[in-house]
Design an enzyme around this catalytic site. Structure first.
Site: not given
Length: 321
Positions: A47-49
């Site tokens: 998952l992206d930050p």
């Protein structure tokens, strides 16, 4: 010389973490690995930050099945902010285009969303971890290449994905809340941008939370704060109780092959085992004897025999009596 002993505990299982905003999936993974003092750990889809939610982490022998979870369907709750297009497709990017946002009726929105259900062709965003010639696209994007070059590179990664469910859950003047269930490889940023294009005003992802990953869902999540508190108390037993069994990663649709301890022992030692079962591309392999069941791996049935594909490093439970 013998092999050096691995550092850490030989703990195995699957932990469903509520990934917080601001941390990368790898940062979360390393913290969990440290809390558990685990020898081996891996996540099952980054998952992206700036995204949060369900992040299954495999510890120990469970890492052998992480690919199954990488390839599984996912679920997301997202907010599309209308009237802007951003360079990264999310709130982190620079605004590259703006437009007036009209008033959309429920019928108009439903007509647009219907276009994105089922098989959908996507061009992945340049700011993604997909690789071209061994280099992640986000690295190429950050080198300041022209929009034309970036588009040409992204086009090479065009693919067909499946949107199983796309539902409008709330609507505000400049925002749409959407619930999405989709196949692996789906970029929600691209989906939202494409919806914005069809609406004629552009859009970007201002909120993204994963609600499902394969068989795992939000109700199973634990937070990093919970894990940290137990780790500070050195309560490894309580940490281990949070782990889900390895077999929860296996699809329920796969046939179960029950083996005697003798058959299971042969398979674990690389010996052939015949069976009268019909051919099957994917099966669960269980040692079953005296009322005890133990997962030993996965395999397939072909030409009248069991062909193991992933075997767990396990000691068979002693047979009672």
């Amino acid at each position: 010389m013998g092999r050096s002993k691995k550092k850490g505990r030989a703990v195995s299982g699957i932990l469903v973490v509520d990934k917080p905003l601001g941390l990368s999936s790898n940062q979360v993974l390393q913290r969990v690995k440290g809390f558990y003092q685990a020898q081996k750990a891996g996540h099952t889809g980054a998952l992206d930050p700036q995204a949060s939610g369900v992040l299954p982490i495999c510890l120990g022998e469970a890492t052998k099945f992480s690919q199954l979870l990488l390839e599984s369907d996912k679920g997301y709750d997202t907010t599309a902010t209308l009237g802007e297009v951003r360079s990264t497709g999310d709130a982190e990017g620079e605004v590259i285009k703006t437009a007036e946002v009209g008033e959309f009726s429920a019928g108009q929105l439903e007509a647009v969303l219907q276009q994105f259900r089922g098989d959908v062709v996507q061009v992945p965003p340049m700011f993604s971890a997909l690789k071209l010639d061994g280099k992640p696209l986000y690295e190429l994007a950050r080198k300041g290449m022209s929009a034309e070059q970036a588009q040409a590179i992204a086009e090479k990664k065009r693919r067909t994905i499946q949107i199983h469910q796309l539902t409008l859950t709330d609507q505000r003047p400049r925002e749409l809340d959407l619930s999405v269930r989709c196949s692996k490889g789906t970029y929600i940023r691209t989906l939202v941008e494409d919806i914005g294009d069809q609406l004629g005003c552009g859009a970007y992802v201002s909120r993204l939370r994963r609600s499902h990953s394969g068989p795992y869902h939000a109700a199973q999540m634990v937070t990093l704060e919970q894990l940290e508190a137990l780790a500070e108390q050195q309560d490894l037993a309580a940490l281990d109780q949070l782990l889900l069994p390895i077999e929860t990663a296996l699809p329920d649709s796969w046939p179960v092959v029950e083996l005697s301890h003798q058959q299971a022992d042969k398979i674990l030692h690389g010996q052939a085992v015949s069976t009268g079962l019909k051919p099957a591309p994917s099966v669960q392999l269980w040692a079953v004897e005296s009322g005890q069941r133990q997962l030993i791996g996965i395999g397939r049935i072909e030409r009248g025999g069991i062909r193991p594909q992933r075997l767990l490093q396990v000691e068979l439970l002693p047979v009672n009596g």
